[in-house]
Design a protein around this motif. Structure first.
Motif, mmCIF file in Angstrom:
data_model
loop_
_atom_site.group_PDB
_atom_site.id
_atom_site.type_symbol
_atom_site.label_atom_id
_atom_site.label_comp_id
_atom_site.label_asym_id
_atom_site.label_seq_id
_atom_site.Cartn_x
_atom_site.Cartn_y
_atom_site.Cartn_z
ATOM 1 N N PHE A 1 25.377 34.218 37.948
ATOM 2 C CA PHE A 1 26.803 34.306 38.221
ATOM 3 C C PHE A 1 27.092 35.487 39.144
ATOM 4 C CE2 PHE A 1 26.382 32.089 34.212
ATOM 5 C CZ PHE A 1 27.245 31.021 34.363
ATOM 6 N N PHE A 2 28.074 35.288 40.038
ATOM 7 C CA PHE A 2 28.460 36.312 40.995
ATOM 8 C C PHE A 2 29.981 36.457 40.948
ATOM 9 C CE2 PHE A 2 24.814 33.882 42.485
ATOM 10 C CZ PHE A 2 23.846 34.872 42.605
ATOM 11 N N GLN A 3 30.457 37.688 41.070
ATOM 12 C CA GLN A 3 31.884 37.962 40.961
ATOM 13 C C GLN A 3 32.479 38.405 42.285
ATOM 14 O OE1 GLN A 3 31.732 40.810 37.608
ATOM 15 N NE2 GLN A 3 32.930 39.320 36.449
ATOM 16 N N GLY A 4 33.773 38.112 42.444
ATOM 17 C CA GLY A 4 34.481 38.528 43.640
ATOM 18 C C GLY A 4 35.967 38.605 43.396
ATOM 19 N N LYS A 5 36.736 38.877 44.471
ATOM 20 C CA LYS A 5 38.188 39.010 44.374
ATOM 21 C C LYS A 5 38.881 38.240 45.489
ATOM 22 C CE LYS A 5 38.278 43.560 42.128
ATOM 23 N NZ LYS A 5 38.874 43.014 40.886
ATOM 24 N N ASN B 1 54.600 33.230 42.238
ATOM 25 C CA ASN B 1 53.198 33.041 41.901
ATOM 26 C C ASN B 1 52.683 34.324 41.251
ATOM 27 O OD1 ASN B 1 50.123 33.373 42.927
ATOM 28 N ND2 ASN B 1 50.594 31.207 42.649
ATOM 29 N N PRO B 2 51.780 34.210 40.277
ATOM 30 C CA PRO B 2 51.275 35.417 39.606
ATOM 31 C C PRO B 2 50.544 36.391 40.526
ATOM 32 C CG PRO B 2 50.689 33.430 38.385
ATOM 33 C CD PRO B 2 51.222 32.985 39.694
ATOM 34 N N PHE B 3 50.098 35.903 41.703
ATOM 35 C CA PHE B 3 49.291 36.761 42.576
ATOM 36 C C PHE B 3 49.854 36.846 43.990
ATOM 37 C CE2 PHE B 3 45.658 37.678 45.354
ATOM 38 C CZ PHE B 3 45.171 38.834 44.750
ATOM 39 N N VAL C 1 45.254 36.396 37.040
ATOM 40 C CA VAL C 1 45.622 37.570 36.245
ATOM 41 C C VAL C 1 44.616 38.701 36.453
ATOM 42 C CG1 VAL C 1 46.029 38.451 33.918
ATOM 43 C CG2 VAL C 1 46.815 36.145 34.540
ATOM 44 N N LYS C 2 43.338 38.367 36.401
ATOM 45 C CA LYS C 2 42.281 39.369 36.570
ATOM 46 C C LYS C 2 41.915 39.580 38.040
ATOM 47 C CE LYS C 2 39.985 38.245 32.176
ATOM 48 N NZ LYS C 2 38.703 37.773 31.569
ATOM 49 N N ASN C 3 42.460 38.735 38.915
ATOM 50 C CA ASN C 3 42.016 38.689 40.316
ATOM 51 C C ASN C 3 40.492 38.642 40.351
ATOM 52 O OD1 ASN C 3 41.747 38.663 43.062
ATOM 53 N ND2 ASN C 3 42.278 40.822 43.368
#
Length: 409
Positions: A33-37, A138-140, A249-251
């Motif tokens: 798994f890889f994470q990003g924003k 929108n939340p973001f 929410v967590k971006n």
């Protein structure tokens, strides 16, 4: 006693280390798994840009402006696509003051007055185009972008003197960066302002696979594909990846590693041979791509339901009549389930080139090449290698010019 104790302690430490090594995930497992924003702003989808006609507005007094428009201004108005709206459209005005740069405006807050912040001024340049940002809940994301281009001075027999032609984008795209094996990779996602989340299985997805800083949103590109109830797998070098989570929410973006066997798309390249495939034509005869070797072959993905496809018919007929004697052939891959209306259309328009039945090429269209737009075409050389994938060269009058240049050599 000391030696014996040392042996026991060594044995315990050895077993502990062995247990830790056995239980510790492998490097491959740690990198599943890889994470990003997400980037903070949406971008207009520049693939889907369509024309709109704004008509002259005779009753100027019915539109109230917080700041009056200059006297003598030409005003035209009409519906443009607005995905924020429940109807899918919003009414916009184009105001052209005398000897000044025009501007767009709309009563976005529906208070009956066009406020100053509801005006969108075109830049003072010869290219009258801009990206306007419309507010959304929108939340973001804070705004929805629309690309607008005004073709000033455009004339057409079907347009009145007071009509104005504009081009606009319809959809928006979200982008984000994910760290994959120490590399920051750009990903692209579809965005729908009517919902509060981004789907991971529906819409136009993309990845900057070659690392050039952009994502090629074009037909047959290995960097983009449409998803339909499917978590799309993309190739990044020797890795295969798909996006499993997008959290406003967590971006947070979570991309997971996939097996090579889960990557179904075939990447077409100019100069490389297109793999053979079999199909059944409208007469029920089993055929294959390989039987067209020795000819310049245009493969046409089309359907009777597709208005843009039907507009290409006169150009295809003209090309077929003009270049067939020079070794040109067309193979149509039809997407209609009911072929009887298609047969009537073929007869009416004197279309005699082979047509593949949809049910025999469905997998080819949906999984192998993931056709994004209709019509779409591929031009093959006599040796079966891809000669052209550029769609602009294979549409309308450009098709005739392209074939004339190639077949005159």
């Amino acid at each position: 006693m000391h030696f014996r104790g040392f042996l026991i302690l060594s044995l315990i430490l050895g077993l502990t280390l062995l247990f830790a090594l056995i239980c510790r995930p492998t490097i491959a497992q740690e990198s599943q798994f890889f994470q990003g924003k997400l980037d903070p702003e949406l971008a207009p989808d520049m693939v889907h840009v369509y024309s709109r006609v704004l008509s002259g507005v005779p009753e100027k007094s019915k539109y109230r402006f917080a700041s009056p428009v200059p006297k003598g201004s030409a005003i035209s108005g009409g519906e443009i696509s607005d995905q924020r709206s429940a109807s899918g459209n919003s009414y916009f005005l184009l105001v052209e003051p005398p000897n000044k740069t025009p501007f767009l405006c709309a009563d976005l807050n529906l208070n009956g007055v066009i406020e100053q912040n509801e005006r969108f001024q075109f830049p003072a340049s010869s290219d009258l185009e801009q990206v306007i940002r419309l507010p959304i809940k929108n939340p973001f994301f804070q705004s929805f972008p629309l690309y607008i281009s005004y073709k000033r001075g455009f004339e057409h027999p079907k347009l009145a003197a007071t009509d104005r032609l504009i081009f606009q984008s319809v959809w928006a795209l979200a982008f984000g960066r994910v760290k994959v094996n120490e590399r920051s990779v750009l990903f692209q996602y579809p965005f729908d302002p009517q919902v509060t989340k981004i789907s991971t299985t529906e819409g136009l997805f993309g990845i900057d696979a070659d690392g050039d800083g952009r994502i090629r949103n074009e037909q047959f590109s290995p960097e983009t594909s449409y998803a339909s109830k499917d978590e799309l797998v993309f190739r990044l070098g020797d890795s295969y990846l798909s996006t499993s989570v997008i959290d406003f929410v967590k971006n947070e973006i979570i991309v997971r590693r996939r097996d090579k066997s889960e990557y179904f798309k075939h990447e077409l390249e100019v100069g490389k041979e297109m793999p053979d495939f079999v199909f059944t034509d409208f007469e029920g005869k089993k055929r294959s791509l390989s039987e067209f070797r020795g000819k310049y072959l245009m493969i046409d993905f089309w359907g009777l339901w597709c208005g843009d496809c039907l507009r290409e018919t006169p150009f295809h007929v003209a090309a077929y009549e003009r270049f067939k004697s020079r070794g040109f052939e067309i193979l149509a891959l039809n997407t209609d389930e009911d072929i009887e209306p298609v047969k009537a259309y073929l007869k009416k328009n004197n279309i005699t080139w082979p047509q593949a039945r949809h049910e025999t090429i469905k997998t080819l269209i949906e999984r192998t090449y993931r056709i994004q737009e209709y019509p779409s075409s591929i031009l093959l050389a006599p040796d079966g290698k891809v000669l052209l994938l550029n769609q602009k060269s294979l549409l309308g009058n450009e098709l005739i010019k392209t074939l004339d240049q190639i077949l005159s050599k």
